[in-house]
Design an enzyme around this catalytic site. Structure first.
Site, PDB file in Angstrom:
ATOM      1  N   MET A  81       0.921  -1.098  -0.038  1.00  6.85           N
ATOM      2  CA  MET A  81      -0.219  -0.008   0.003  1.00  6.85           C
ATOM      3  C   MET A  81       1.019   1.166   0.016  1.00  6.85           C
ATOM      4  SD  MET A  81      -3.065  -1.153   2.652  1.00  6.85           S
ATOM      5  CE  MET A  81      -4.078   0.546   2.323  1.00  6.85           C
ATOM      6  N   HIS A  82       0.263   2.535  -0.327  1.00  3.01           N
ATOM      7  CA  HIS A  82       0.659   3.802  -0.183  1.00  3.01           C
ATOM      8  C   HIS A  82       1.690   4.271  -1.074  1.00  3.01           C
ATOM      9  CE1 HIS A  82      -1.620   3.232   3.361  1.00  3.01           C
ATOM     10  NE2 HIS A  82      -0.610   2.537   4.216  1.00  3.01           N
ATOM     11  N   ASP A 240      -2.541  -5.018  -0.226  1.00  5.66           N
ATOM     12  CA  ASP A 240      -2.220  -6.232   0.585  1.00  5.66           C
ATOM     13  C   ASP A 240      -2.831  -6.852   1.522  1.00  5.66           C
ATOM     14  OD1 ASP A 240      -1.045  -4.343   1.847  1.00  5.66           O
ATOM     15  OD2 ASP A 240       0.813  -5.031   1.741  1.00  5.66           O
TER      16      ASP A 240
END
Length: 498
Positions: A81-82, A240
């Site tokens: 992520m991110h 995820d």
């Protein structure tokens, strides 16, 4: 026989699994790639490495596949992520991707609060501003690499860039978009208010889609280089943690996940708009349509154990390192560890706090320290469980995955510290299995994610809490919680010397 491929684009490696209609995993292939850490706190990767290593992994799956390539009907994704991937007007990458574990953006997080206010940010995004999120990274590029910022035509998240290279289509799903701090989580749309407040053209945000949505077929180039057919269907995929939840069957109220990898996660399924945590835990859109999940994070979970192994020389296997911990009683003979090696996320969003061993005695041996590390990591995860329980979550059964589910003593420890039944999966594939389930559902094999998960997921063993251990850990936990409070200022003062 029909098959799907689940691809998990992780922080250190990409993992691809081949799964049949009945949920049997026929192959698992992994390819690693490096981190780029040019300065302290920086963590980047070259997106081209993701694509290159994924091609290698898929090509190996096809090479070893005894069936026909056209029997592989679909592919979907899980991704770290991110992470920030920036593309120019020709959809070429402008710079290395800045990853979730990059901590350079403390100043930008402060800027977000000064401009929009913490209360309004939480009202829109359901989350607080943390260094790992995507918006602070965009603001860092805007401040420090203005020429690059001015060339941005589109930003992407890691799995979405990989899918773009494989298909030529551009989307992100709601579960990954929720980790950017630019999504209106309840309304499921990019926030015009936030984009305008921070000088970000909303057109640079990728189109939004459900995690199971069909996004196209494999490009000719990728098909030729891997052995797939150009008719293989591709589906959006999910973050995820959302995929990890799907892969563990966390698809209805009352289901809780404990995932211990490099970081540690406690994750609960949430019905829409049922609870408001006021930013105390993360609150994201799920990979299941119109569902959400709450999540707390321990930054150094499995990493605490790998750090201790490296501290001892790094030559010992984990099985060898953990040997004998079952003979050490709960509380590790008076030794306590706090897993704050790189700061902490939940419940203390603190980049300055650092780890401690408390109560070191000359009689303590290596195995006491190992046991204390495991207990400290599990206590940190319990702090998230306490927040969830305080908000009317009944947490009686927890599915445990990752490194923390590979040792039966650690599984029993989780049951005792969480005071809940802890269940181990029979065949754990982590987020890659969640991606495979999304592909199977997208292909129309099953009528719902729940129906698919009942076929794809089975359980191996359950661990019930031992009352005498629960009592010891409840006492030790109260001591554990005091360590953060009493070392916070000391660690702030020590920061000058790091």
């Amino acid at each position: 026989m029909k098959y799907v491929i689940g691809i998990d684009l992780g922080t250190s490696a990409v993992k691809a699994i081949l799964v049949d209609y009945g949920g049997i995993v026929h192959q698992t292939v992994s390819r690693s790639y490096p981190l780029i850490q040019e300065k302290s706190g920086f963590s980047e990767q070259d997106p081209e490495e993701w694509y290159k290593k994924t091609k290698e992994a898929v090509a190996e799956l096809i090479t070893n596949f005894e069936g026909k390539a056209d029997e592989i009907e679909g592919i979907s994704f899980s991704g770290q992520m991110h992470g920030l991937v920036l593309l120019d007007q020709h959809l070429n990458v402008l710079r290395n991707a800045i990853l979730w574990n990059d901590t350079r953006t403390t100043k930008q997080c402060e800027e977000i609060y000064s401009v929009i206010g913490e209360k309004q940010l939480i009202a829109i995004t359901k989350n607080t501003a943390l260094e790992g999120f995507t918006l602070p990274k965009l603001l860092w590029v805007k401040e420090h690499e203005r020429d690059t910022f001015d060339k941005i035509n589109l930003f992407m998240l890691p799995k979405d860039y990989l899918r773009f290279r494989m298909t030529g289509t551009v989307q992100t799903d709601y579960s990954d978009a929720a980790g950017t701090l630019l999504l209106d989580v309840a309304e499921k749309k990019w926030s015009q208010e936030l984009c305008e407040a921070f000088g970000i053209d909303i057109k640079t945000c990728p189109p939004l889609a459900e995690s199971h949505a069909y996004t196209g077929t494999i490009k000719k180039e990728f098909a030729e280089e891997t052995g797939l057919t150009g008719t293989t269907k591709v589906f959006t995929g999910a973050a995820d943690n959302a995929c990890g939840a799907i892969g563990a069957g966390i698809l209805s109220e009352g289901k809780t996940l404990c995932s211990i990898g490099t970081s540690g996660v406690i994750l609960c399924y949430e019905e829409p708009q049922k609870r408001d945590y006021d930013g105390k835990v993360h609150y994201f859109n799920h990979g299941q349509e119109d569902a959400y999940y709450s999540m707390g994070v321990t930054l150094s979970a499995g990493y605490s154990l790998s750090w201790f192994r490296d501290f001892l020389g790094g030559e010992e296997s984990y099985d060898s390192l953990l040997k004998g911990i079952e003979h050490i009683p709960p509380a590790a003979n008076g030794l306590l560890f706090t897993p704050y090696l790189v700061g902490e996320r939940t419940p203390h969003a603190d980049a300055s706090i650092r780890s401690s061993f408390i109560g070191v005695d000359s009689n303590h041996t290596k195995v006491n320290f190992v046991r204390a590390v495991l207990e400290g990591v599990t206590f940190s995860l319990k702090e998230t469980i306490d927040i969830l329980r305080d908000n009317d979550h009944e947490i009686n059964t927890i599915i445990s995955i990752g490194g923390g589910a590979q040792n039966k003593t650690w599984l029993q420890m989780q049951a005792d510290i969480f005071n809940a039944k802890v269940v181990k999966l029979a065949s754990e594939q982590g987020p890659a299995m969640g991606a495979a389930i999304l592909a199977a559902y997208g292909c129309g094999w099953y009528s719902s994610l729940q129906e698919c998960s009942r076929v794809f997921i089975s359980y191996e063993k359950a661990y019930d809490p031992i009352p005498s251990n629960v009592e010891v850990y409840e006492t030790l936990y109260e001591i554990y919680k005091k360590v953060y409070i009493q070392t916070k200022n000391l660690n702030k003062e020590l920061e000058h010397f790091r």
